[in-house]
Structure formats: structure tokens, C-alpha cells
Design an enzyme around this catalytic site. Sequence first.
Site: not given
Length: 428
Positions: A268, A307, A363
Site C-alpha cells: 500500500h 492496481h 507510487d
Amino acid sequence: MSKNTLTITDNRTGKTYEIPIENDSIRAIDLRQIKVNPDDFGMLSYDPAYLNTASCKSRITYIDGAKGILRYRGYPIEQLAEQSTYKEVAYLLLYGELPNAEQLEFWQNRIMRHTYIHEDLRHMIQNFRYDAHPMGILIGAVAAMSTFHPEAKNFDDPEIRQKQIWRILGKLPTIAAFAYRTRIGRPYNYPDSSLGYAANFLYMLDYMNQRDYEVNPVLAKALDVLFILHADHEQNCSTSAMRSVGSSRVDPYSAIAAAASALYGPLHGGANEAVLRMLTEIGNVKNIPGYIERVKKGEFRLMGFGHRVYKNYDPRAKIIKKIAHDVFEVTGSNPLIDIAVELEKIALEDEYFIKRKLYPNVDFYSGIIYQAMGFPVDMFPVLFAIGRASGWLAQWIEMIDDPEQRIARPRQLYLGEPMRDYVPVDQR
Ligand code: CMC
């Protein structure tokens, strides 16, 4: 004539059930009437990791993962990133509408008036070990805030609730900056509420008594946009933790500490830290094909890729890639960017990634920007937490005000031993 119902036939009994459909969904509890015998518990839906279960109705964030769309309260993330500020977006998430000028002024002042933390909390932060991970400090300090503000548990009182929101948004950057300064062994800078949200944070991190110190406006703007991009993402792991823990009616500080703990994990909020470690390990563009082969063999995952919801390019990653250029003009380029760009290119042409719809996520590039700005990798999830706090709070309020919500308590399918008698230790 079409009907808004689902007809289910149980082939074990031949019985047929008609179940209402609302918002393209059925209520799992309606399955409970499906039984073989009258004293059966009834049918459950089994959904590990909630791949296809809506746990709430929400009006905050809309995502269309197939099309790569993200909107807060209806506003496209691209427009908010371009034209808004983090504090304004936080207001939007929490109250549903953009503030007018007067509301914005009041809101900004209230948050900036709550940036100071209690001196005892400062001492607690100071007493962590010199090498404590700042995310551990943040989680511990936020949990400790419930002991400084015990009235927070009476959040049904609108004034008390409101005050905790100002406090959390105001104090989180201070806790984060103090955690960072603890880590590098420097004295703390107290907040400067005349600065913007991100600018004040950068000031608390960096200032070393220089006479001509000024926060770089490009870096402050970039960080503010990064906070906007991270502000909410509907029912992700940490937000679900916020709602789930908050559903026990615990105070918001304890619930935020739980949400931040969920965010800490490498799948995460810890993923951008993992991306940087991965790019550093790859070390050179020529090592990319070999690295990708190992990913395809299942040895490890390509961090910053994939994702649960986006099966198309993550719209946040597109915006971040653009910000990277603004930041690099100030800081100079980060050598890892070349590896990242090439890795993305090769992965996006590879059958393995195409077939599984694996694209760069938020990210993939954020860590490179943070590193160029001088943040150590273990501060990355802390930055994510600062931005996400407004979303956690908005989702928490929506949950506690929703009359349909009760304490979160999933069911299980028990597959263990049936009843058996205890055997004394000398007979085993
Ligand atoms: N690299 C290589 N293969 C992958 C990756 C990856 N990053 N992600 C998924 N896969 C493969 C996976 O092995 C599986 O293949 P197969 O069908 O052959 O078994 C398939 O793709 C589907 O994966 P999954 O595990 O069922 O997908 P998920 O929806 O459960 O996982 C994820 C989503 C984000 C946890 C996962 O893609 C992942 O681990 N990515 C790397 C970590 C990361 O970047 N996380 C940040 C997420 S975005 C920000 C946030 O939410 O905090």
C-alpha cells in the site's frame, strides 16, 4: 418488461428466489434466505479481500478503473491538481463542496492555528530511538493524541468533531517533521502558520537558522499537488481500516493510527519506498531485461506497477510524471528517473504486463520526486499519510453519519475441526 430484480435458483432444492437490485448490486443479507433446511444458517457470499463487495455507499470519490478516471466529489483529479490547493481539496472532500473565499479563509486559518503540538507529545517523539522509522513514530504519536484530547471520543457533538479535524490536519505535518528531525538528530522547528500547508511542512523539515532562508515555491507547489493526488482513493486498505476501526466508535485519533498502520505496508503506502529500493537494485538500464524476466518468473513483483482498481494507466501517475520535470529543474535530475522511464517502456510493451493490465501506479514516480527533494525513503509513507488524512476523515464522517452502518464484523466460512474432546497432555 424489465424488472429490477435478480432471480436465483438453488439447484440443491429447486427453489427460486427473487432478490431486489439497487445500484447494480444486491444486498448480501438477501442471500441469507437461501437454505436447504429451515434451521440452516443461510447462504453467505464468500469474498476474500473484498474483490467484489461494496461495504458502503459513498459520495466522496469516484473511480473508473477501466477508463483511468479519478474524481473527488465530481471534480476531475486533473483539474484539482492544476488549479486547487491541498487545503481546499481537504475542505471539498470533507464537506462536499468547494469553499467560497470566506469559508476558505476561515478553514485555512483554523488548520494553521492547530499546527502546534503539546510539549509532552514533543517529548514523546523525542524519546523514540534514534533510528526509529518515522512511520512508526507517526502512528505512535497520532494514537497518543487521543490521550491529549480525550474529549475527541464525543465526536457526535459537531463542535468537538470539527475541532478534531482541524487538529489532525494541522498537527500531522508537525508530527511528521519532528519525526524526521528526530531521525537526523536535529532540533525541531516550530510551525510557521504564516506559510502555506506544504511550505510550512518543508520549513519545519529544513530550516537551520539561515538568515536568508526561504521555502522553494516550486517544491512547495509540487508537494501540495502530491498531497492532493494522495488525498482520497475510496475504499482502499487504509481507508477501509479507518472505517472498520472507526465503526467501533473509537476516537478519530485511534482510528487514524489504525489507518496509518495499514498504509505502512509495502503493498500500500510503502510501495513508493519499495520502488526506490527496486530502482537502486536494478542500478543500470542494461539490467532491466534480466530484472523483468525474474518478475515474470514470479520471483518478485515490479513495485509501483499494478492496481486493484485501475486496469488502465493510473491518472495520478500521469500527473506525477509531469511534476517530476518541475522538481528536477530545481533539484537537478535524479539518475533513477532514466531507469524508471526505461523500465516503464519495456514493461508496457511486454505481453506479461499487457495481459494482466499492469500499468504504473501513483507510487512509481512519486518516490523519485521525493528523493530528488531530499526526503529519505522511510519518509515516503509519511508523506502519503499527510495527504491521505483528509480522505480518511471524510470517509470516517460519512461512515459515522450513515444510519445503515454498524460495527464492522465480517463473517467467515469455518473449515476447521468439528467438535472434539480435550485430551490431557500425557495422553497425546
Ligand atoms: N508485478 C508483477 N506481477 C504483478 C504485479 C506486479 N507489480 N501486480 C500484479 N501482478 C500479477 C500477479 O502476479 C497476478 O498474476 P497471475 O494472474 O499470473 O497470478 C496478476 O498480476 C493479478 O495480481 P493480483 O495480485 O491478483 O492483483 P491485486 O489486485 O490483488 O493486487 C496490487 C494489486 C497493487 C497489490 C499488486 O498489483 C501489487 O502487488 N503491486 C506492487 C505493489 C504496489 O505498487 N502497490 C501500490 C499500489 S497503488 C498505491 C496504494 O494503493 O497504496
